[in-house]
Scaffold this motif. Structure first.
Motif, PDB file in Angstrom:
ATOM      1  N   LEU A  42      30.748 -48.559   9.909  1.00  0.00           N
ATOM      2  CA  LEU A  42      31.665 -49.187   8.983  1.00  0.00           C
ATOM      3  C   LEU A  42      32.908 -50.678   9.471  1.00  0.00           C
ATOM      4  O   LEU A  42      32.954 -51.318   8.437  1.00  0.00           O
ATOM      5  CB  LEU A  42      33.605 -48.175   9.969  1.00  0.00           C
ATOM      6  N   ARG A  43      32.227 -50.926  10.826  1.00  0.00           N
ATOM      7  CA  ARG A  43      31.901 -52.679  11.199  1.00  0.00           C
ATOM      8  C   ARG A  43      31.247 -52.822  12.226  1.00  0.00           C
ATOM      9  O   ARG A  43      30.994 -51.692  12.969  1.00  0.00           O
ATOM     10  CB  ARG A  43      33.665 -52.562  11.607  1.00  0.00           C
ATOM     11  N   VAL A  44      31.096 -54.391  12.173  1.00  0.00           N
ATOM     12  CA  VAL A  44      30.303 -54.662  13.254  1.00  0.00           C
ATOM     13  C   VAL A  44      30.708 -55.239  13.831  1.00  0.00           C
ATOM     14  O   VAL A  44      31.652 -56.175  13.550  1.00  0.00           O
ATOM     15  CB  VAL A  44      28.958 -54.879  12.740  1.00  0.00           C
ATOM     16  N   TYR A  45      31.488 -55.537  15.486  1.00  0.00           N
ATOM     17  CA  TYR A  45      32.122 -56.507  15.717  1.00  0.00           C
ATOM     18  C   TYR A  45      30.974 -57.189  17.635  1.00  0.00           C
ATOM     19  O   TYR A  45      30.209 -55.883  18.044  1.00  0.00           O
ATOM     20  CB  TYR A  45      33.410 -56.016  16.395  1.00  0.00           C
ATOM     21  N   LEU A  72      30.396 -49.637  14.566  1.00  0.00           N
ATOM     22  CA  LEU A  72      31.652 -48.191  14.561  1.00  0.00           C
ATOM     23  C   LEU A  72      30.789 -47.295  13.583  1.00  0.00           C
ATOM     24  O   LEU A  72      30.873 -47.856  12.146  1.00  0.00           O
ATOM     25  CB  LEU A  72      32.504 -48.071  14.266  1.00  0.00           C
ATOM     26  N   ILE A  73      30.428 -46.260  13.733  1.00  0.00           N
ATOM     27  CA  ILE A  73      29.998 -45.333  12.964  1.00  0.00           C
ATOM     28  C   ILE A  73      31.131 -44.631  12.520  1.00  0.00           C
ATOM     29  O   ILE A  73      31.472 -44.024  13.131  1.00  0.00           O
ATOM     30  CB  ILE A  73      28.320 -44.950  13.671  1.00  0.00           C
ATOM     31  N   GLY A  74      30.990 -44.295  11.519  1.00  0.00           N
ATOM     32  CA  GLY A  74      31.962 -43.012  11.052  1.00  0.00           C
ATOM     33  C   GLY A  74      31.672 -42.157  10.250  1.00  0.00           C
ATOM     34  O   GLY A  74      30.208 -41.809   9.940  1.00  0.00           O
ATOM     35  N   LEU A  75      32.162 -41.140  10.827  1.00  0.00           N
ATOM     36  CA  LEU A  75      30.848 -39.383  10.037  1.00  0.00           C
ATOM     37  C   LEU A  75      32.440 -39.247   9.051  1.00  0.00           C
ATOM     38  O   LEU A  75      33.031 -39.199   9.076  1.00  0.00           O
ATOM     39  CB  LEU A  75      31.940 -38.527  11.012  1.00  0.00           C
ATOM     40  N   ALA A  76      31.343 -39.513   7.815  1.00  0.00           N
ATOM     41  CA  ALA A  76      32.142 -39.576   6.412  1.00  0.00           C
ATOM     42  C   ALA A  76      31.477 -38.375   5.384  1.00  0.00           C
ATOM     43  O   ALA A  76      30.599 -37.598   5.594  1.00  0.00           O
ATOM     44  CB  ALA A  76      31.855 -40.885   5.773  1.00  0.00           C
TER      45      ALA A  76
END
Length: 152
Positions: A108-111, A120-124
């Motif tokens: 979802l995003r890299v920070y 941030l990995i999303g279970l989608a």
């Protein structure tokens, strides 16, 4: 944003349009020297990326990190598979959840958090085309209501 999250370097805007995000997990990334320099300059693209689980380890695939300009012979392959750092309990949880059909892992995003690159990995779960149209209608209606309230 999760608590304590630092500067967002890359965001996958398409993920919220194409998927229903069920849960999120923060993971560290194993990067080479030139990769982390490119990530710090926000030269990363998450659009077509996904995560897979092999042999009890989680890998980030199809995420493009541009080569570092001053990297010369030490530069990396932009689309190489990168290992994600997670606790065993988190990996077991992801294995159980991805056994369900239609559930995938999407970045979802890299920070940066305390000087360390995190993803941030999303279970989608994938949306159907009619779900996408409905979401766009809801967004348009909310925009119209906000515009009408602003003009009052």
């Amino acid at each position: 944003m999760p608590k304590g999250e630092g500067k967002v370097l890359a965001q996958n805007r398409k993920a919220s349009h194409d998927y229903i995000i069920l849960d999120t997990i923060e993971a560290g990334m194993v990067l080479t020297g030139t990769e982390i320099k490119s990530v710090r300059k926000a030269k990363i693209n998450l659009k077509d990326g996904y995560a897979s689980i092999r042999n009890g380890e989680v890998f980030l695939q199809n995420v493009h990190i541009s080569p570092f300009e001053q990297g010369n012979i030490f530069n990396h392959d932009p689309l190489r598979t990168r290992k994600l750092l997670l606790h065993k309990k988190q990996i077991k949880y992801l294995i159980e959840e991805t056994k369900t059909t239609g559930v995938t892992l999407v970045p979802l995003r890299v920070y940066l958090k305390n000087g360390v690159a995190k993803v941030l990995i999303g279970l989608a779960k994938g949306k159907k085309s009619y779900d996408k149209r409905d979401a766009l209608k809801q967004k348009d209606m909310k925009r119209e209501i906000d515009r009408a309230m602003k003009e009052r």
